[in-house]
Design a protein around this motif. Sequence first.
Motif, mmCIF file in Angstrom:
data_model
loop_
_atom_site.group_PDB
_atom_site.id
_atom_site.type_symbol
_atom_site.label_atom_id
_atom_site.label_comp_id
_atom_site.label_asym_id
_atom_site.label_seq_id
_atom_site.Cartn_x
_atom_site.Cartn_y
_atom_site.Cartn_z
ATOM 1 N N ALA A 38 0.832 -1.037 -0.189
ATOM 2 C CA ALA A 38 -0.174 0.056 -0.104
ATOM 3 C C ALA A 38 0.858 1.202 -0.077
ATOM 4 C CB ALA A 38 -0.906 0.011 1.361
ATOM 5 N N MET A 39 0.270 2.269 -0.469
ATOM 6 C CA MET A 39 1.081 3.654 -0.363
ATOM 7 C C MET A 39 0.960 3.840 0.895
ATOM 8 S SD MET A 39 1.939 6.502 -1.967
ATOM 9 C CE MET A 39 2.424 8.084 -1.240
ATOM 10 N N PHE A 40 1.973 4.524 1.431
ATOM 11 C CA PHE A 40 2.024 4.757 2.958
ATOM 12 C C PHE A 40 1.203 5.660 3.513
ATOM 13 C CE2 PHE A 40 4.049 6.517 6.793
ATOM 14 C CZ PHE A 40 3.805 5.357 7.407
ATOM 15 N N VAL A 41 -0.046 5.483 4.089
ATOM 16 C CA VAL A 41 -1.025 6.560 4.384
ATOM 17 C C VAL A 41 -1.372 6.273 5.806
ATOM 18 C CG1 VAL A 41 -2.064 7.054 2.163
ATOM 19 C CG2 VAL A 41 -2.730 5.257 3.195
ATOM 20 N N ALA A 94 2.972 10.876 4.977
ATOM 21 C CA ALA A 94 2.847 10.758 3.601
ATOM 22 C C ALA A 94 2.711 12.003 2.785
ATOM 23 C CB ALA A 94 1.319 10.085 3.392
ATOM 24 N N TYR A 132 5.923 2.500 -0.974
ATOM 25 C CA TYR A 132 5.173 1.431 -1.050
ATOM 26 C C TYR A 132 5.445 0.788 -0.001
ATOM 27 C CZ TYR A 132 3.419 2.992 -5.496
ATOM 28 O OH TYR A 132 2.938 3.824 -6.469
#
Lengths: 194, 391
Positions: free
Chosen positions: A80-83, A91, A102
Amino acid sequence: MQKKLTVVVVEEDRDRAIGIVDALKEAEDCEVFVIGNASSLARKIAAHAPDIVLVDVDNPTRDMLEELTLASGPLDRPVAMFVSGAAGGLAQAAIEAGVSAYVVDGLRPERVKPVMDIAIARFAMVRQMRNELAETRRALEERKVIDRAKGLLMKAKGVDEDAAYALLRKTAMDQGRKVVDVAEALVTAAGLLG
Amino acid sequence: MKTVTLSAAYMPLVDAAPLIVAQEMGFAETEGIALDLIAAPSWSSLRDMLAFGRVDAAHMLSPIPIAMAMQLGGVATPLSAVSVMSVNGNVIGVGKALEQELREQGFGFDFADPFAAAEALSKTRSRTLTFGVPFPFSMHVELLRYWFGATKLRDADIVIRTVPPPLMASALAAGDVDAFCVGEPWGSVAVEQGVGALLLPGCSIWSFAPEKVLATRTDWADMEPDLLGRLMRSVWRAGRWLAEPARRGTASELLSRKNYLDVPAEVIDRALTGQLTISSRGDQRDVPRFVEFHDGAASFPWRSQAKWIAHRLAQFHGSPDGFDADVVSQVFRSDLYRRHLASTASDLPGASEKVEGTIRTEMPVASARGGLTLLPDTFFDRRVFDPSQGE
């Protein structure tokens, strides 16, 4: 003991890559792999089974990595995109610094944060250097155009350099344009007529 | 009125024209806004810039906000597609090796018949066919899959791989991909560089496919109704301006500038006029309405278009828990479109859904002012999509 983190850095420029690797290794006991731009990027990354992938925001090949985020992609584990909210505005900070990350789902924020902090600092530094370089280049280009326009005016009107520049500046001010834009128009026109 | 600056991200493509024209031709200024246009290096960067608040609005692939609402991909910020920025405008093409093989077969490159093109491709000697597309969530992927599924390519060994559009020509040249589906001007650029030939326009598969949308964060759209309205109206007027054939030359010149597409105006002109050069031998083909910005209520975000995309995504990626196409399709904000464009000359359709694929010739329909004609929206295999039932 915790398992070492595996970090993949996507970076074509060798010097930049070395800088990032050194900084990461110094701060964190982790395995770092560097991959240059390539068409089979997603597959190469998957071969390392990384916990974190770092890539320059401006790198167009980043879209190839998006395939990693799909469950049916080449990585078995979803990425996952770091959120994560837990780690604050990481982010946002990352995007401003020009790095996208990622991160394997479920990796604890306290393990991600040190790596991201380093990456953000490093990428921000490189980005600033790049901006300065671009700025310098642009200034040089502009000066070249203005010099040529001055030369054309001096020849055509028989004035000296200062008068030529004053004329360019006055025209720019009257038309609400930049001196370099007026100079460029003049050089283009002279090229067409000449 | 004080001018407010809004930042908007776009990918350097012909169909970013409405945003660029809105700024350059003064439509934004008329609404008291200035657009700070930012060229994005990739679709994922563009999505992140919008999702994390770096920009207020973006030119976006129509399936992206829908995929995000379905929890596909990495980021899940709710986005709204407030209008459709362009309909159609993609090309499917092949690299030199395939072009050669197809010519040996006697294939005529009619640039029109998806059945014939599929038949010819299925007879090539090739092993695995690798198609390059710009992004995993894109109309390009959906058109390709729809085409494969309804033709002889159904059982072919095909891989779809992501290649950023500006790199498509070099990926073809390097043999990383055998074929592609990409937005203009990048197909024509591949032809110009002598590395490929064009096989089909996107509109030969679905004649009215919503290609790009004007997207904002949903919370921004709710919190800034006034700014959103100004933005939507200026982009709508830009689309209307672009619909006039006499303006295509000006539009091509604008787009070709270094800070926008940085591609020769002559190459951009091909998509805008629909006169495409399909091979390095110079063969030309005419495709009326190759890309549409305005006519036939092109900018209206039909809920049924969103549902079609949602159904296709669910079929391929699996549907998330509690998936409801009715809820997901609300990402296409026909409600906001009606609210903010009522004050323009825009004629609003009476309904927000239609059965996709049933309009075969230009058709007058019920509308707010009674002067609306919809354009053909058929699929090449003549199937229809009823939004109340799915496929």
